[in-house]
Scaffold this motif. Structure first.
Motif, mmCIF file in Angstrom:
data_model
loop_
_atom_site.group_PDB
_atom_site.id
_atom_site.type_symbol
_atom_site.label_atom_id
_atom_site.label_comp_id
_atom_site.label_asym_id
_atom_site.label_seq_id
_atom_site.Cartn_x
_atom_site.Cartn_y
_atom_site.Cartn_z
ATOM 1 N N ILE A 1 15.159 5.635 41.532
ATOM 2 C CA ILE A 1 15.735 4.486 40.840
ATOM 3 C C ILE A 1 15.754 3.275 41.769
ATOM 4 C CG2 ILE A 1 17.834 3.572 39.775
ATOM 5 C CD1 ILE A 1 18.438 6.351 38.736
ATOM 6 N N LEU A 2 16.148 3.497 43.011
ATOM 7 C CA LEU A 2 16.253 2.398 43.971
ATOM 8 C C LEU A 2 14.909 1.733 44.227
ATOM 9 C CD1 LEU A 2 18.424 1.005 45.699
ATOM 10 C CD2 LEU A 2 17.776 2.530 47.575
ATOM 11 N N ALA A 3 13.826 2.516 44.125
ATOM 12 C CA ALA A 3 12.499 1.964 44.387
ATOM 13 C C ALA A 3 12.148 0.842 43.408
ATOM 14 C CB ALA A 3 11.448 3.074 44.297
ATOM 15 N N TRP A 4 12.634 0.919 42.178
ATOM 16 C CA TRP A 4 12.345 -0.106 41.178
ATOM 17 C C TRP A 4 13.095 -1.400 41.470
ATOM 18 C CZ3 TRP A 4 9.195 0.659 36.728
ATOM 19 C CH2 TRP A 4 8.701 1.963 36.587
ATOM 20 N N LEU A 5 14.076 -1.350 42.373
ATOM 21 C CA LEU A 5 14.895 -2.511 42.709
ATOM 22 C C LEU A 5 14.633 -3.018 44.115
ATOM 23 C CD1 LEU A 5 18.229 -1.042 41.268
ATOM 24 C CD2 LEU A 5 16.645 -2.590 40.104
ATOM 25 N N THR A 6 13.637 -2.432 44.760
ATOM 26 C CA THR A 6 13.312 -2.784 46.144
ATOM 27 C C THR A 6 12.046 -3.632 46.182
ATOM 28 O OG1 THR A 6 14.285 -0.701 46.916
ATOM 29 C CG2 THR A 6 12.814 -1.864 48.426
ATOM 30 N N PRO A 7 12.072 -4.762 46.898
ATOM 31 C CA PRO A 7 10.870 -5.615 46.975
ATOM 32 C C PRO A 7 9.649 -4.839 47.446
ATOM 33 C CG PRO A 7 12.761 -6.767 47.872
ATOM 34 C CD PRO A 7 13.219 -5.357 47.610
ATOM 35 N N ASP A 8 8.538 -5.040 46.752
ATOM 36 C CA ASP A 8 7.284 -4.367 47.083
ATOM 37 C C ASP A 8 6.181 -5.412 47.049
ATOM 38 O OD1 ASP A 8 4.931 -2.880 47.200
ATOM 39 O OD2 ASP A 8 5.793 -1.197 46.087
ATOM 40 N N PRO A 9 5.591 -5.725 48.195
ATOM 41 C CA PRO A 9 4.560 -6.782 48.237
ATOM 42 C C PRO A 9 3.315 -6.449 47.440
ATOM 43 C CG PRO A 9 4.659 -5.595 50.317
ATOM 44 C CD PRO A 9 5.830 -5.126 49.517
ATOM 45 N N ASP A 10 3.112 -5.169 47.121
ATOM 46 C CA ASP A 10 1.913 -4.770 46.388
ATOM 47 C C ASP A 10 2.096 -4.807 44.871
ATOM 48 O OD1 ASP A 10 0.550 -4.271 48.770
ATOM 49 O OD2 ASP A 10 1.386 -2.232 48.898
ATOM 50 N N LEU A 11 3.322 -5.076 44.416
ATOM 51 C CA LEU A 11 3.597 -5.079 42.984
ATOM 52 C C LEU A 11 4.198 -6.420 42.563
ATOM 53 C CD1 LEU A 11 5.199 -1.517 42.525
ATOM 54 C CD2 LEU A 11 2.838 -2.211 42.042
ATOM 55 N N PRO A 12 3.964 -6.820 41.307
ATOM 56 C CA PRO A 12 4.542 -8.086 40.839
ATOM 57 C C PRO A 12 6.047 -7.960 40.630
ATOM 58 C CG PRO A 12 3.409 -6.977 39.051
ATOM 59 C CD PRO A 12 3.104 -6.184 40.293
ATOM 60 N N GLU A 13 6.751 -9.051 40.847
ATOM 61 C CA GLU A 13 8.189 -9.081 40.622
ATOM 62 C C GLU A 13 8.464 -9.564 39.192
ATOM 63 O OE1 GLU A 13 12.240 -11.411 42.149
ATOM 64 O OE2 GLU A 13 10.281 -11.809 43.088
ATOM 65 N N PHE A 14 9.331 -8.854 38.513
ATOM 66 C CA PHE A 14 9.709 -9.298 37.175
ATOM 67 C C PHE A 14 10.741 -10.411 37.298
ATOM 68 C CE2 PHE A 14 12.577 -9.237 33.516
ATOM 69 C CZ PHE A 14 11.660 -9.423 32.493
ATOM 70 N N ARG A 15 10.449 -11.531 36.666
ATOM 71 C CA ARG A 15 11.340 -12.690 36.702
ATOM 72 C C ARG A 15 11.786 -13.003 35.273
ATOM 73 N NH1 ARG A 15 11.062 -15.299 41.645
ATOM 74 N NH2 ARG A 15 9.324 -14.648 42.999
ATOM 75 N N PRO A 16 13.053 -12.761 34.945
ATOM 76 C CA PRO A 16 13.529 -12.991 33.566
ATOM 77 C C PRO A 16 13.294 -14.408 33.077
ATOM 78 C CG PRO A 16 15.142 -11.724 34.822
ATOM 79 C CD PRO A 16 14.094 -12.168 35.797
ATOM 80 N N GLU A 17 13.443 -15.400 33.963
ATOM 81 C CA GLU A 17 13.295 -16.795 33.538
ATOM 82 C C GLU A 17 11.866 -17.115 33.097
ATOM 83 O OE1 GLU A 17 12.819 -16.577 38.031
ATOM 84 O OE2 GLU A 17 14.151 -15.735 36.494
ATOM 85 N N GLU A 18 10.889 -16.378 33.607
ATOM 86 C CA GLU A 18 9.510 -16.572 33.180
ATOM 87 C C GLU A 18 9.201 -15.750 31.928
ATOM 88 O OE1 GLU A 18 7.038 -15.584 36.477
ATOM 89 O OE2 GLU A 18 7.767 -17.230 37.757
ATOM 90 N N HIS A 19 9.791 -14.583 31.863
ATOM 91 C CA HIS A 19 9.527 -13.685 30.737
ATOM 92 C C HIS A 19 9.929 -14.310 29.405
ATOM 93 C CE1 HIS A 19 9.264 -9.946 28.441
ATOM 94 N NE2 HIS A 19 10.460 -10.221 27.964
ATOM 95 N N VAL A 20 11.079 -14.968 29.350
ATOM 96 C CA VAL A 20 11.604 -15.473 28.077
ATOM 97 C C VAL A 20 10.748 -16.592 27.505
ATOM 98 C CG1 VAL A 20 13.947 -14.780 28.645
ATOM 99 C CG2 VAL A 20 13.173 -17.074 29.266
ATOM 100 N N LEU A 21 9.898 -17.208 28.309
ATOM 101 C CA LEU A 21 9.033 -18.283 27.842
ATOM 102 C C LEU A 21 7.624 -17.798 27.534
ATOM 103 C CD1 LEU A 21 10.115 -21.104 30.324
ATOM 104 C CD2 LEU A 21 10.840 -20.789 27.943
ATOM 105 N N SER A 22 7.409 -16.503 27.632
ATOM 106 C CA SER A 22 6.079 -15.924 27.418
ATOM 107 C C SER A 22 6.043 -15.157 26.108
ATOM 108 C CB SER A 22 5.738 -14.987 28.579
ATOM 109 O OG SER A 22 6.561 -13.832 28.529
ATOM 110 N N ARG A 23 4.975 -14.419 25.920
ATOM 111 C CA ARG A 23 4.864 -13.490 24.794
ATOM 112 C C ARG A 23 4.774 -12.055 25.320
ATOM 113 N NH1 ARG A 23 3.522 -16.359 19.996
ATOM 114 N NH2 ARG A 23 3.024 -18.544 20.425
ATOM 115 N N ASP A 24 5.361 -11.864 26.501
ATOM 116 C CA ASP A 24 5.334 -10.545 27.145
ATOM 117 C C ASP A 24 6.379 -9.617 26.523
ATOM 118 O OD1 ASP A 24 3.462 -11.744 28.708
ATOM 119 O OD2 ASP A 24 4.715 -11.887 30.505
ATOM 120 N N THR A 25 6.293 -8.348 26.908
ATOM 121 C CA THR A 25 7.211 -7.329 26.403
ATOM 122 C C THR A 25 7.842 -6.602 27.580
ATOM 123 O OG1 THR A 25 5.759 -7.019 24.484
ATOM 124 C CG2 THR A 25 7.433 -5.330 24.883
#
Length: 586
Positions: free
Chosen positions: A347-371
């Motif tokens: 569980i902690l791994a999903w909350l730990t910064p990982d330079p190889d993976l994109p970071e989910f940013r809520p402020e960007e998500h709400v303006l997109s058509r993402d899911t």
């Protein structure tokens, strides 16, 4: 010709047409029955011409002239039988149609629901969405959220993009197939979904991937999705309000009634608030925070709060640390229990910064058509606190974005909070309901019963959510007698006439009396068929609707094939994980 003469002439023509139609019907039955009777009597199958002359010959010359060599007795016996069969079929058909299309008196009719029908909902969408200006033809999904079809007329009904919805249905009553999945598939803007099962994810993922990015937050392996993102949970904790909200989500995940907090729960929330704030201001990690919880004597968080100009919060935390040992240890132990899920490295791994993976940013998500799919188990050890925190952060990002856009998101954002009482216990969700719709955030909260919501948000909180929801759907299997009785009273009563006959020596008299009965008694609400729901919309009489399951829609075969492949992929990932775990143990 006067108006009276015109009406008289019209009545005559109607009578003539009715007489002609009746004669055609009678002749049809006699023609079919007589031909069959002649064949039965041994004269062979020899249908006469279906003409008026045949009808006249039968009337003037009898059976022998029309069906030579047949027995008149047998012919008329078979004709009588066909007449009886036709009459019985017509009666059964009438009863079936009446039962199928019968609507209890007192429920909304088509004209009562014009605001939710195509014309009304399209006009409302044009008012709410500036982006639709200039478009002559609109796809139905651009105008509102599909609710279902009105019973019995079949008119399609939709809610507007400023409505917020509360749905109460028993398990396997159609919440996923008739509400959650169609709502996700039809959404035009960003989507947020919470669930403790993989079915909605599996059915909708491929279709949503064609519209935008798919973010799957699955820390407990509900869909065994690979970790392809991470979320900075402490990003929302740079203010006291943000830190307190996140602490509240973790507390709510272990507290059955957020309206009832004892000393230990309240003190644990205060302590977690201070620690979250210290970690965010001091750029510490979640591992550091867990270390502070394990060692109350560690002064690092106090120093970080002071360095971050949070002297009052630092003094409060120091007071807790310096208090009586028994009290301090009790508070910290309660806080550790609230965030116990963070001890799980997966569980902690999903909350730990990982330079190889994109970071989910809520402020960007709400303006997109993402899911965004938020999946978590319920019960002990669940990641419900994390799920609630991320869902809340996304909803609040939507509110902020709407304020920057002039008050409303366009296209609207869809938030389907399935199993909200188990995996998404946002403590102030009832308060958020009052204005989420006005921001262009369409929230649908799915619960199994009213009591389930009351256990999480308390009676007052659930009452507030019920009152703030502008659309309410009540489906099959609601067994709470008190609640169903209240709903029956909300639906209301109607007048029922009763004929009575009295006889005396002076003769017989007939009278009509009226009494009031509930439109939908409690037992009928409880026994609503699967796939149907009682619609309670603000300012509109209650209506009975039929849900529209995704598998009955025109594109169901394509979606079903995609869902099959997704379920196969989930099964393969689960098997691989099991084999890996088994090998590591060996």
């Amino acid at each position: 010709m006067t108006g009276g003469d015109e009406r008289h002439a019209e009545a005559i023509w109607k009578a003539v047409l009715a007489l002609i139609g009746l004669n055609v019907l009678v002749f049809t039955v006699i023609w079919a029955g007589g031909t069959l009777g002649a064949a039965v009597s041994g004269a062979g199958w020899n249908p006469p011409p279906f003409t008026a002359s045949t009808y006249g010959k039968l009337a003037s010359e009898g059976v022998a002239a029309v069906w030579p060599g047949s027995s008149p007795f047998v012919v008329w016996t078979v004709v009588a039988f066909v007449f009886a069969l036709a009459a019985a079929s017509a009666l059964l058909g009438y009863l079936w149609v009446r039962e199928k299309f019968r609507k209890p008196e007192g429920l909304a009719r088509r004209k009562d629901l014009e605001v939710l029908a195509r014309k009304g909902i399209t006009a409302r969408a044009r008012e709410l969405r500036p982006s639709l200006k200039g478009k002559e033809q609109l796809h139905p999904d651009e105008t509102g959220n599909l609710l279902g079809n009105l019973e019995p007329s079949g008119v399609e009904l939709r809610s507007s993009f400023e409505d917020v919805e509360l749905d109460l249905m028993a398990p396997r009553a159609g919440k996923s197939t008739g509400i959650a999945i169609p709502r996700v598939l039809r959404a035009r803007g960003a989507v947020l979904l919470t669930s403790n099962k993989s079915d909605v994810f599996a059915v909708t993922r491929a279709a949503r991937a064609k519209k935008g990015n798919v973010w799957t937050f699955d820390p407990q392996g509900i869909a065994h999705a690979p970790r392809e993102m991470w979320w900075d949970m402490l990003a929302t904790c740079h203010t006291i309000e943000g830190a307190r909200r996140l602490a509240g989500h973790f507390v709510a995940s272990v507290n059955d009634d957020s309206s009832k907090k004892d000393f230990w729960i309240s003190a644990a929330q205060n302590t977690l608030t201070a620690l979250f704030l210290a970690a965010a201001r001091g750029h510490a990690s979640l591992n550091d925070l867990l270390g502070w919880l394990a060692d109350p004597a560690d002064r690092t968080p106090i120093d970080l709060l002071r360095d971050g100009r949070m002297a009052a919060m630092a003094e409060q935390l120091q007071g807790t640390v310096r208090g009586a040992v028994e009290t301090r240890d009790g508070i910290f132990e309660t806080a550790r229990q609230c965030v116990a899920c963070l001890l799980d490295p997966e569980i902690l791994a999903w909350l730990t910064p990982d330079p190889d993976l994109p970071e989910f940013r809520p402020e960007e998500h709400v303006l997109s058509r993402d899911t965004l799919y938020l999946l978590s188990k319920d019960g002990g050890g669940s990641a419900a606190g994390v799920i609630a925190g991320l869902a809340d952060a996304t909803l609040r990002a939507g509110i902020s974005a709407a304020e920057r856009m002039g008050g409303r998101l366009d296209p609207p954002m869809t938030a389907v909070l399935d199993e909200a009482a188990n995996v998404c216990r946002i403590s102030d969700l009832p308060d958020l309901y009052s204005h989420l719709g006005s921001r262009g955030i369409n929230v649908v909260t799915l619960l199994q019963s009213y009591k389930q919501g009351s256990r999480v948000w308390g009676e007052a909180g659930m009452d507030a959510m019920w009152g703030a929801a502008t659309i309410k759907l009540l489906g099959a299997g609601l067994d709470d007698a008190d609640f169903v009785e209240k709903v029956s009273k909300l639906v209301g009563q109607h007048d029922v006439s009763t004929d009575s006959v009295s006889r005396s020596k002076d003769g017989t008299s007939r009278s009509v009396s009226y009494r009031q009965e509930y439109v939908l008694p409690a037992d009928r609400i409880r026994a609503l068929p699967k796939g149907t729901a009682l619609l309670l919309a603000t300012g509109i009489r209650p209506a009975l609707i039929r849900l529209r399951p995704w598998y009955k829609e025109p594109n169901a075969s394509t979606i079903s094939a995609q869902a099959k492949r997704e379920f196969e992929a989930i099964t393969a990932r689960a098997a691989f994980k099991w084999d890996t775990t088994k090998s590591s143990r060996t």
